[in-house]
Scaffold this active site. Sequence first.
Site, mmCIF file in Angstrom:
data_model
loop_
_atom_site.group_PDB
_atom_site.id
_atom_site.type_symbol
_atom_site.label_atom_id
_atom_site.label_comp_id
_atom_site.label_asym_id
_atom_site.label_seq_id
_atom_site.Cartn_x
_atom_site.Cartn_y
_atom_site.Cartn_z
ATOM 1 N N ARG A 73 0.851 -1.182 0.000
ATOM 2 C CA ARG A 73 0.000 0.000 0.000
ATOM 3 C C ARG A 73 0.890 1.237 0.000
ATOM 4 O O ARG A 73 1.660 1.447 0.936
ATOM 5 C CB ARG A 73 -0.905 0.004 1.241
ATOM 6 C CG ARG A 73 -1.695 1.282 1.355
ATOM 7 C CD ARG A 73 -2.611 1.349 2.581
ATOM 8 N NE ARG A 73 -3.192 2.671 2.608
ATOM 9 C CZ ARG A 73 -3.205 3.480 3.663
ATOM 10 N NH1 ARG A 73 -2.724 3.086 4.828
ATOM 11 N NH2 ARG A 73 -3.721 4.687 3.576
ATOM 12 N N HIS A 117 -3.179 10.908 0.600
ATOM 13 C CA HIS A 117 -2.626 10.749 1.956
ATOM 14 C C HIS A 117 -2.071 12.112 2.377
ATOM 15 O O HIS A 117 -0.891 12.267 2.665
ATOM 16 C CB HIS A 117 -1.552 9.652 1.969
ATOM 17 C CG HIS A 117 -1.299 9.054 3.314
ATOM 18 N ND1 HIS A 117 -1.379 7.703 3.573
ATOM 19 C CD2 HIS A 117 -0.958 9.623 4.494
ATOM 20 C CE1 HIS A 117 -1.090 7.460 4.850
ATOM 21 N NE2 HIS A 117 -0.825 8.608 5.426
ATOM 22 N N GLU A 162 -7.467 8.465 6.296
ATOM 23 C CA GLU A 162 -7.752 9.115 7.582
ATOM 24 C C GLU A 162 -8.305 10.538 7.460
ATOM 25 O O GLU A 162 -7.688 11.491 7.935
ATOM 26 C CB GLU A 162 -6.495 9.126 8.446
ATOM 27 C CG GLU A 162 -5.953 7.737 8.686
ATOM 28 C CD GLU A 162 -4.849 7.720 9.743
ATOM 29 O OE1 GLU A 162 -4.522 8.783 10.303
ATOM 30 O OE2 GLU A 162 -4.338 6.633 10.019
ATOM 31 N N ASN A 280 -7.079 1.585 9.903
ATOM 32 C CA ASN A 280 -5.789 1.936 10.488
ATOM 33 C C ASN A 280 -5.965 1.923 12.000
ATOM 34 O O ASN A 280 -6.768 2.687 12.544
ATOM 35 C CB ASN A 280 -5.345 3.340 10.063
ATOM 36 C CG ASN A 280 -5.053 3.444 8.575
ATOM 37 O OD1 ASN A 280 -5.110 2.454 7.856
ATOM 38 N ND2 ASN A 280 -4.743 4.639 8.116
ATOM 39 N N TYR A 282 -4.084 2.008 15.801
ATOM 40 C CA TYR A 282 -2.907 2.203 16.658
ATOM 41 C C TYR A 282 -3.232 1.994 18.134
ATOM 42 O O TYR A 282 -2.517 1.301 18.824
ATOM 43 C CB TYR A 282 -2.279 3.594 16.410
ATOM 44 C CG TYR A 282 -1.648 3.640 15.038
ATOM 45 C CD1 TYR A 282 -0.377 3.148 14.825
ATOM 46 C CD2 TYR A 282 -2.363 4.113 13.933
ATOM 47 C CE1 TYR A 282 0.199 3.130 13.551
ATOM 48 C CE2 TYR A 282 -1.803 4.090 12.658
ATOM 49 C CZ TYR A 282 -0.528 3.605 12.481
ATOM 50 O OH TYR A 282 0.023 3.563 11.223
ATOM 51 N N GLU A 340 -3.199 -0.216 8.208
ATOM 52 C CA GLU A 340 -2.023 0.232 8.958
ATOM 53 C C GLU A 340 -2.071 -0.364 10.352
ATOM 54 O O GLU A 340 -3.116 -0.323 11.016
ATOM 55 C CB GLU A 340 -1.982 1.761 9.139
ATOM 56 C CG GLU A 340 -1.663 2.515 7.891
ATOM 57 C CD GLU A 340 -1.586 4.028 8.121
ATOM 58 O OE1 GLU A 340 -1.306 4.476 9.267
ATOM 59 O OE2 GLU A 340 -1.827 4.758 7.144
HETATM 60 C C1 GCO Z 1 -1.380 8.173 10.096
HETATM 61 C C2 GCO Z 1 -0.876 7.978 8.755
HETATM 62 C C3 GCO Z 1 0.543 7.539 8.738
HETATM 63 C C4 GCO Z 1 1.344 7.730 9.998
HETATM 64 C C5 GCO Z 1 1.153 6.582 10.959
HETATM 65 C C6 GCO Z 1 1.910 6.756 12.248
HETATM 66 O O1 GCO Z 1 -2.005 7.274 10.624
HETATM 67 O O2 GCO Z 1 -1.155 9.236 10.663
HETATM 68 O O3 GCO Z 1 -1.654 7.177 7.974
HETATM 69 O O4 GCO Z 1 0.996 8.361 7.734
HETATM 70 O O5 GCO Z 1 2.677 7.863 9.720
HETATM 71 O O6 GCO Z 1 -0.182 6.465 11.280
HETATM 72 O O7 GCO Z 1 1.497 7.906 12.916
#
Ligand code: GCO
Length: 434
Positions: A73, A117, A162, A280, A282, A340
């Site tokens: 990707r 992006h 995002e 995505n 985290y 992600e």
């Molecule tokens: C985001 C983006 C990425 C970042 C990653 C880490 O989520 O902000 O898609 O470009 O680099 O998430 O922060």
Amino acid sequence: MLSDRFLWGVSTASYQIEGAVAEDGRGRSIWDTFAHTEGRIANGDTGDVACDHYHRYAEDVELMAGLGVDAYRFSIAWPRVLPTGAGTVNHKGLDFYSRLVDGLLERGIDPVATLFHWDLPQELQDKGGWLDRDTAYRFADYAAVVADALGDRVRMWITLNEPFVHTVMGHAYGTHAPGLTLGFESFPTIHHQLLGHGLAVRALRSRTGSPISIANNYSPVVLCGETDADQAAAYAYDALHNRLFTEPLLGRGYPPGFEFPVEEGDLDIIATPIDALGVNYYNPTGVRAPQSDETGLPFETVELDGYARTDFGWPVVPDGLGDLLTRLHTDYRLPLYVTESGCSYAESPDDRRRVEYLRDHIAVLDRVRASGVDVRGYFVWSLLDNFEWAEGYAQRFGLVHVDFPTGTRTPKSSYAWYRDHIAAARLGGGEDQA
Ligand code: GCO
């Protein structure tokens, strides 16, 4: 055609890795402007050179081949293709992505292209950017140009990356480009991005047969409080962060309580069918009722205690990925791709904590897949250490270490771990049925 086995992949984004910002006719983006504005980026870093991927892409494709990934990707820089955002096409810019895509296909790697992006052409920003409805139409025109050039070879499309983060960090708080601090006044950028998404889906659909998706940043909400007001706050936060960018796409309209400059027909355009949701992930977000009315927001976010943290300070919560995928599957019934997942740790080359992070998140992924959740791929953020937006080069997310002064790439322990994991998962069977 997109491979129908489970896709193991890696993710990157144009401004974070390409460099070559003034080469072969590329126009300026809002990130060039922002990064060159004093005080915006840690250490005064910019993406001028980044990983120099524009020149070293062949080496990077070899690194991916060495990992054995099924898919890659990446994102396309709008100002490389249309330097002023609209009008004249820069064929040299398109040729770069064409070479990249061919290199991937030669190595058996499915190209997954994100159209936006965050690197909006500066000239469009000067006309209002995503605050201006017209940008949605320019985005669809750009999608059509890219699809005409690459539509025969890109195996999956992602319209936006995002939009939540782009609105909040870029337009409400100003910590990302374009650096606007509009607070609630930033909200038209939500509607215009989603309108652009819907128009782009239509432009792509009429030109290619590849599946189309969007990559949203989702965060499970952890209720931090016991009162009704805390409950209401958690509900409001979830609506803003998670539901707002998904439900209109599925024809369910905007969650109640939001006002946008919606014109007749917009919601139908936004609801143009897509094939999958990109996720995505985290970390989860702790939420409670606001303790004062200082911010005007109907919630307050709270640091979650009791978890290990990455070097970015983000809590490590693998179960959050499972909760999220299960919820998205239950609520929306679309195929899911984790577009992600990754972590910032400085240690290299023996990045043991990244190995643990990936191992634990993938274990949760396997568990929810086994429970029947329709997840079809997992993309690690990121292949390379790269330009981490406002943090510059201070945060390292790569499976591969990059020495920024020289561009030298050195695979870390996590690279070897992921390579072995992919090979073992394939041998383990079950990988041919998505
Ligand atoms: C985001 C983006 C990425 C970042 C990653 C880490 O989520 O902000 O898609 O470009 O680099 O998430 O922060």
